[in-house]
Design a protein around this motif. Structure first.
Motif, mmCIF file in Angstrom:
data_model
loop_
_atom_site.group_PDB
_atom_site.id
_atom_site.type_symbol
_atom_site.label_atom_id
_atom_site.label_comp_id
_atom_site.label_asym_id
_atom_site.label_seq_id
_atom_site.Cartn_x
_atom_site.Cartn_y
_atom_site.Cartn_z
ATOM 1 N N ARG A 1 -4.681 12.128 6.380
ATOM 2 C CA ARG A 1 -3.768 13.287 6.394
ATOM 3 C C ARG A 1 -3.478 13.756 4.977
ATOM 4 O O ARG A 1 -3.317 14.950 4.724
ATOM 5 C CB ARG A 1 -2.473 12.932 7.120
ATOM 6 N N PHE A 2 -3.420 12.814 4.041
ATOM 7 C CA PHE A 2 -3.196 13.167 2.634
ATOM 8 C C PHE A 2 -4.296 14.109 2.143
ATOM 9 O O PHE A 2 -4.036 15.135 1.512
ATOM 10 C CB PHE A 2 -3.154 11.895 1.776
ATOM 11 N N LYS B 1 0.844 -1.205 0.000
ATOM 12 C CA LYS B 1 0.000 0.000 0.000
ATOM 13 C C LYS B 1 0.882 1.260 0.000
ATOM 14 O O LYS B 1 1.845 1.346 0.752
ATOM 15 C CB LYS B 1 -0.921 0.001 1.230
ATOM 16 N N PRO B 2 0.532 2.219 -0.872
ATOM 17 C CA PRO B 2 1.373 3.409 -0.987
ATOM 18 C C PRO B 2 1.016 4.496 0.030
ATOM 19 O O PRO B 2 -0.146 4.648 0.396
ATOM 20 C CB PRO B 2 1.071 3.911 -2.394
ATOM 21 N N ILE B 3 2.046 5.244 0.434
ATOM 22 C CA ILE B 3 1.832 6.443 1.247
ATOM 23 C C ILE B 3 2.592 7.578 0.559
ATOM 24 O O ILE B 3 3.763 7.420 0.221
ATOM 25 C CB ILE B 3 2.361 6.258 2.688
ATOM 26 N N ALA C 1 -2.743 7.855 7.354
ATOM 27 C CA ALA C 1 -1.942 8.536 6.339
ATOM 28 C C ALA C 1 -2.841 9.027 5.206
ATOM 29 O O ALA C 1 -2.664 10.133 4.684
ATOM 30 C CB ALA C 1 -0.865 7.597 5.799
ATOM 31 N N ASN C 2 -3.817 8.227 4.846
ATOM 32 C CA ASN C 2 -4.740 8.612 3.789
ATOM 33 C C ASN C 2 -5.570 9.823 4.192
ATOM 34 O O ASN C 2 -5.772 10.749 3.398
ATOM 35 C CB ASN C 2 -5.665 7.443 3.444
ATOM 36 N N HIS D 1 -2.180 3.211 7.926
ATOM 37 C CA HIS D 1 -2.311 3.537 6.508
ATOM 38 C C HIS D 1 -3.539 4.406 6.256
ATOM 39 O O HIS D 1 -3.495 5.357 5.461
ATOM 40 C CB HIS D 1 -2.359 2.271 5.649
ATOM 41 N N LYS E 1 -4.186 17.560 3.697
ATOM 42 C CA LYS E 1 -3.131 18.359 3.051
ATOM 43 C C LYS E 1 -3.586 18.803 1.666
ATOM 44 O O LYS E 1 -3.320 19.928 1.241
ATOM 45 C CB LYS E 1 -1.854 17.538 2.975
ATOM 46 N N GLU F 1 3.544 11.990 0.088
ATOM 47 C CA GLU F 1 3.813 13.232 0.818
ATOM 48 C C GLU F 1 4.781 12.972 1.974
ATOM 49 O O GLU F 1 4.450 12.296 2.956
ATOM 50 C CB GLU F 1 2.545 13.873 1.369
ATOM 51 N N ILE G 1 3.800 13.206 5.677
ATOM 52 C CA ILE G 1 2.809 12.190 6.018
ATOM 53 C C ILE G 1 3.492 10.822 6.114
ATOM 54 O O ILE G 1 3.164 10.002 6.982
ATOM 55 C CB ILE G 1 1.657 12.192 4.987
#
Lengths: 245, 221
Positions: free
Chosen positions: B95-96, A65-67, B92-93, B89, B99, A69, A72
């Motif tokens: 927060r993405f 799974k990608p993260i 993080a999503n 995860h 932003k 920024e 972040i």
């Protein structure tokens, strides 16, 4: 099977402050990873799949799974790997202050530095003045927040990583710009902080040679100045055309 | 053990509303101090010397500035009624998208208000592009946080109120129901949630405020 599932891949480029900070964080936490060098002029299908919104690096891929920024990603790294060094302080008030200063370094100071690098003449003079003012603000901020010292020489945190990624290469910036960036007399706290960070073996490991960084920054400066000149030339040409009608 | 919580805000700041919503959703009691930004109080200048802006949260005499930093602080400090998911995860999503709202959505809408001519057109285009991505993100969800309001809804919540105000001020459509059905539905749903609904500043005052801001900005150009 299990190995694939826990695999960590970092998609990035070699001389970017943003990729560098993720590398730094992974190494501080002792997380093994594979580095995939992306060609930003010819983006890989994988990169476009992992970051469809911005199509940028760095991207961290964990458990497939990608993260995206960099800031972040750093928070993610701290939260997903609970054992070992913590990048953010435990106390929620100090944590908030750290977040505040990270935002200040990234949004105010990095932007100011970018302006200094990409302009000349009066615009650059004004930008330099603003940059110095922001260094004063940071100096005082660090003094107030960490009265016992910003960095103990050992425990690297989120704020250290960001500071190191933006101003660690200050000597490169000084060489290309011909100005002082971090003045030991004016900003003693920041000076000793950045000096201590640059001495860490981990930092030395991930920092490219000085001359290489100078070349990259000089290229960026030249490109920006030429762009500005091009805009100016286009504007003049338009004026000439108008006045001849 | 009394916890002293104070919020420095203005009657209309959309950033301050984020803090109000987070505190209200978590049921935290606080005192409100209204600032007049043309005449900032000594306390505000003391608590936010660097930016001199609202909102500022004061918790047991310790100030925190910057609305998104404050939201994370509220989440860290009062752990009930979480505003972020547990899974790293998914966090993080979230927060993405917070932003994304700050970096792409807000500047485009702001510039649509403050600019004119070609620059305004470009800003408006950029805003519409950003809404397309928000629309995608809402697929399969009624709120960005899923079934309940989360931090993304709070961070983007200004859209639910200000978009229609700015559409009136600028005579410009931003969120067309047919082009952005999910986003439109989200705006209606969010705006009507009691905790949110009770907080909206008076609409006519907002229209007046933003007309004045635009006129002042265009006059200086």
């Amino acid at each position: 099977m299990e190995e694939e599932h826990n695999k960590v891949t970092l998609h990035g480029v070699l001389n970017s402050t943003f990729t560098k900070r993720v590398e730094f964080a992974l190494k501080v936490k002792g997380i093994p990873y594979e580095f995939v060098v992306e060609n930003l002029t010819n983006k890989s299908p994988l990169l476009l799949k992992y970051n469809p919104v911005h199509k940028k690096v760095p991207v961290l891929v964990h458990n497939a799974k990608p993260i995206c920024e960099s800031l972040i990603i750093l928070e993610y790294i701290d939260e997903a790997w609970k054992n070992g060094a913590k990048l953010l302080p435990k106390d929620s008030y100090i944590r908030a202050q750290v977040r505040f200063w990270i935002s200040y370094i990234q949004q105010q100071m990095f932007e100011a530095m970018t302006l200094v690098v990409s302009t000349d003449g009066e615009t650059q003079e004004k930008a330099i003045k603003e940059l110095y003012e922001k260094f004063e603000v940071l100096e005082k901020g660090m003094k107030d927040l960490f009265p016992n010292g910003t960095f103990d020489g050992k425990n690297v945190g989120f704020l250290d990583i960001i500071m190191c990624s933006v101003f660690g290469p200050y000597k490169v910036q000084e060489q290309v710009l011909g100005i002082k960036v971090i003045d030991q007399e004016r900003n003693p706290i920041i000076f000793s902080w950045v000096t201590a960070l640059n001495e860490l073996p981990l930092v030395k490991e991930i920092t490219p040679p000085h001359e290489e960084l100078v070349a990259v920054l000089q290229t960026f400066r030249n490109f920006s100045l030429n762009l500005a000149m091009l805009d100016h030339l286009i504007a003049i040409k338009v004026c000439v055309l108008c006045s001849s009608c | 053990m009394g916890e002293e919580v104070k919020v420095f805000r203005t009657w209309s700041s959309p950033f301050a509303l984020r803090v109000v919503w987070a505190l209200d959703l978590k049921g935290i009691k606080y005192e409100t101090i209204y600032e007049d930004l043309s005449n900032k109080s000594p306390l505000l200048l003391q608590y936010n010397p660097i930016h001199k802006k609202v909102p500022v949260l004061l918790h047991n005499s310790k100030p925190i500035a910057e609305s998104l930093v404050i939201l994370e602080y509220i989440e860290d400090t009062w752990k009930h009624r979480p505003l972020l998911p547990q899974d790293p995860h998914q966090r993080a999503n979230a927060r993405f998208w917070i932003k994304f709202g700050e970096d792409k959505v807000f500047p485009a809408v702001r510039d649509s208000l403050l600019k004119q001519g070609k620059e305004q057109e470009e800003a408006h285009e950029a805003a519409l592009e950003s809404f397309k991505l928000l629309e995608e993100e809402l697929k399969g969800k009624k709120l960005f946080g899923g079934e309940e309001i989360g931090m993304v809804d709070i961070a983007l919540g200004w859209l639910a109120n200000l978009v229609s105000v700015l559409e009136e001020v600028l005579v410009l459509k931003f969120i067309d129901e047919h082009k952005f059905p999910l986003l439109s539905a989200w705006m209606r749903l969010f705006a009507d949630i009691p905790v949110i609904k009770q907080s909206w500043p008076p609409r006519d005052k907002l229209v007046t405020k933003y007309i004045a801001i635009r006129e002042a900005r265009l006059a200086t150009n």
